[in-house]
Design an enzyme around this catalytic site. Structure first.
Site, short mmCIF file in Angstrom:
data_model
loop_
_atom_site.label_atom_id
_atom_site.label_comp_id
_atom_site.label_asym_id
_atom_site.label_seq_id
_atom_site.Cartn_x
_atom_site.Cartn_y
_atom_site.Cartn_z
N CYS A 356 38.14 29.30 83.41
CA CYS A 356 38.96 28.95 84.56
C CYS A 356 38.32 29.39 85.86
CB CYS A 356 40.36 29.52 84.41
SG CYS A 356 41.20 28.70 83.05
N TYR A 385 17.65 34.80 77.80
CA TYR A 385 18.76 35.17 78.67
C TYR A 385 19.96 34.24 78.45
CZ TYR A 385 14.72 37.56 80.50
OH TYR A 385 13.58 38.31 80.58
#
Ligand SMILES: *Cc1c(COP(=O)(O)O)cnc(C)c1O
Length: 429
Positions: A356, A385
């Protein structure tokens, strides 16, 4: 249209419009292990390691390749590189622990930390790990605990480079390394304390695709080595030029020319070592990204296709909780519709995750085949990463990881279950 051919090298393969990775069908992997799913190619990691070693040993015999474990510390990945004979660069006691657990002997581990605690220094001393010092205080504090047999200093070569400001780790504005005067001081202190064997180190940054910054910085590093040698009579067992070798993420990016890199860097190295009378030190590199980045893809399923008056969104089940690089660095990751490789690119999509926050986009304004709910997307170059930076943000358990090789696959990290979200927590009385 088929994807740009450059993406179909290495472990990526188009078999009748369907994506295969190191011989395994992406759709079958998603069916068997669910999504989001990191898929790691063992063959590609081995190829990357071998290619780099060969390129370097062509120009100099005494080479060491330290894998920078922070890029991807999955035990399976560490295990593969240990078996290949790699050394390992650790940036935390946790990474040292993972490396020792995998079977790396302490003599093949180098610790390069910044802002290191005393109990961490004690752990490193007790484990006989060579420390690469990042401050004078860190050195003083270690010498009070134990005088090590080998020691290295991370020098700021005053030249930095990298794909994003956050990834430039040398030059005026960075916290890393010792400037020349302090570096000389560090060796003086260490020598006076009885240390006998030395290395010298730098790390300019991450995601560098040009050879020149490496050459310039290495020249500066060797100049500092000369000063230390001349003033203190210190000789070096190893010279470590750090990591940072970039990989192409965009179809139009060029790879770093590895042969040219090796030739230019090692020509300078050999010339200066001779000129400065530095003996025959090992030449070390510390690649993280280069070894693992293109050895992994992230598979994610399309939940929703949403069309607004302005945009077309493909809502998938991986967000920046799963792969943070696009949100954190604005990084580009190439996206393929794994079950429609031969379909023409007909629409423009933002690929959005379930988090969100508006910044939760894996890809922006991408031309892709017409996407339907249930389609499977592959996010490329997810091995460096990627999982390592993932989180449980929005209370989403982390993804699973699976290793593939020549058509075979094995789960190397189970998908977290909901109970992982409450693990270790308790409600106060
Ligand atoms: C991160 C890091 C590396 C590896 O960087 P890559 O860009 O992944 O090659 C090497 N050395 C040190 C000290 C690092 O911090």
């Amino acid at each position: 249209m088929t994807p740009t051919p450059q993406w179909l090298n290495g472990p990526l393969e188009n078999r009748g419009g369907k994506l295969y990775f190191d011989g395994v069908s992406a759709e079958e992997l998603a069916e068997a292990f669910d999504t989001p799913l990191y898929v790691i190619s063992e063959s590609r990691i081995r190829d990357n390691y071998t290619r780099l070693c060969n390129a370097l040993t062509r120009n100099y015999e005494k080479i060491r390749v330290y894998y920078a474990a922070k890029a991807n510390s999955n035990l399976a990945v560490l295990n593969i590189l240990e078996k290949e004979g790699a050394y390992l660069d650790a940036v935390s006691p946790g990474e040292v622990f993972m490396a020792l657990t995998t079977g790396f002997p302490p003599s093949r581990i180098l610790f390069t930390g910044t802002s290191v605690r005393n109990d961490e220094l004690r752990f490193l001393a007790d484990s006989n790990i060579t420390v690469n010092f990042d401050s004078l205080s860190q050195l003083d504090r270690l010498l009070k605990i134990k005088v090590p047999t080998v020691l290295s200093v991370r020098v700021n070569p005053e030249i930095g480079a990298g794909h994003h400001n956050h990834c430039i780790t040398a030059g005026k504005n960075t916290k890393f390394g010792l400037w020349e005067t302090d570096a000389v001081k560090a060796y003086k202190t260490a020598k006076a304390a009885g240390v006998e064997r030395f290395g010298i180190h730098m790390h300019v940054g991450s995601g560098v695709l040009d050879v020149d910054p490496f050459v310039l910085a290495l020249d500066k590093l060797l100049n500092v080595a000369k000063k230390v040698h001349d003033e203190l009579g210190v000789s070096f067992e190893f010279v470590d030029m750090g990591g940072g070798i970039g990989v192409p993420y965009k179809p139009e990016d060029n790879e770093l020319d590895l042969a040219l890199f090796s030739e230019k860097v090692l020509a300078l190295f050999k010339r200066r070592v001779k000129e400065y009378d530095l003996g025959e030190p090992f030449f070390c590199v510390e690649p993280g990204r280069y070894l693992v980045c293109d050895a992994s893809i992230l598979l994610t399923r399309v939940n929703t296709v949403k069309v607004t008056p302005f945009k077309r969104f493909a809502g998938v089940d991986a967000g920046f909780n799963t792969l943070v690089r696009p949100t954190m660095y604005g990084s580009y990751h190439h996206v393929l519709v794994a079950n429609k490789l031969d379909a023409p690119d007909e629409e423009t999509y933002d690929v959005a995750g379930p988090v969100c926050e508006s910044g939760d986009l894996l890809a922006k304004d991408r031309r892709l085949p017409k996407i339907q709910e249930g389609d499977l997307l592959a996010v490329l170059n997810a091995g460096a990463y990627g999982y390592a930076m993932s989180s449980q943000y929005n209370a989403r358990p982390r993804a699973a990881e699976v290793l593939v090789k020549d058509g075979k696959c094995a789960v190397t990290r189970e998908r977290e279950r909901l109970d992982a979200l409450v693990s270790g927590q308790r409600v106060a009385e």
